[in-house]
Design a protein around this motif. Sequence first.
Motif, PDB file in Angstrom:
ATOM      1  N   MET A  17       0.839  -1.198   0.000  1.00  0.00           N
ATOM      2  CA  MET A  17       0.000   0.000   0.000  1.00  0.00           C
ATOM      3  C   MET A  17       0.876   1.251   0.000  1.00  0.00           C
ATOM      4  SD  MET A  17      -3.371   1.110   2.274  1.00  0.00           S
ATOM      5  CE  MET A  17      -2.674   0.543   3.781  1.00  0.00           C
ATOM      6  N   GLY A  20      -1.979   4.966   0.260  1.00  0.00           N
ATOM      7  CA  GLY A  20      -3.254   4.763   0.934  1.00  0.00           C
ATOM      8  C   GLY A  20      -4.179   5.960   0.859  1.00  0.00           C
ATOM      9  N   ALA A  66      -6.420   0.618  -6.921  1.00  0.00           N
ATOM     10  CA  ALA A  66      -6.014  -0.559  -6.164  1.00  0.00           C
ATOM     11  C   ALA A  66      -6.431  -1.818  -6.904  1.00  0.00           C
ATOM     12  CB  ALA A  66      -6.657  -0.557  -4.778  1.00  0.00           C
ATOM     13  N   ASN A  89      -1.252  -0.165  -5.236  1.00  0.00           N
ATOM     14  CA  ASN A  89      -1.895  -0.660  -4.020  1.00  0.00           C
ATOM     15  C   ASN A  89      -2.453  -2.052  -4.324  1.00  0.00           C
ATOM     16  OD1 ASN A  89      -1.637   1.742  -2.341  1.00  0.00           O
ATOM     17  ND2 ASN A  89      -3.097   2.695  -3.750  1.00  0.00           N
TER      18      ASN A  89
END
Length: 109
Positions: A17, A20, A66, A89
């Motif tokens: 990550m 974030g 992500a 991510n």
Amino acid sequence: MKVREMAEALGLRALCMPDGEREVRGGYAGDLLSWVMGRVPSDAAWMTIMTNVNVVAVAVLRDVSAVVVAEGSEVPDDVIERAKEQEINLFSSASDVYTLCAALSRLLE
């Protein structure tokens, strides 16, 4: 919604990550990489069961927020390393793709 907020709300396990704070503006589900490459919108959380290194390449190409590997699919170390190198991510979840997408949709309402 921020990536870290999505991860917490969905109970995701972070494999990588680097950002974030990145915004998640939608979701996408797909496992056929060529199909995803032409359709996943940027800033989406991409739900998949695919675990090969090309997933990271598609994520970079399409600028997704992500990648979430669902259904407990084992993510190889080389994929995690590539995600780190490319600052993608990357998460895993034991939940199925449908459940993840439905939950994400509710979060983004």
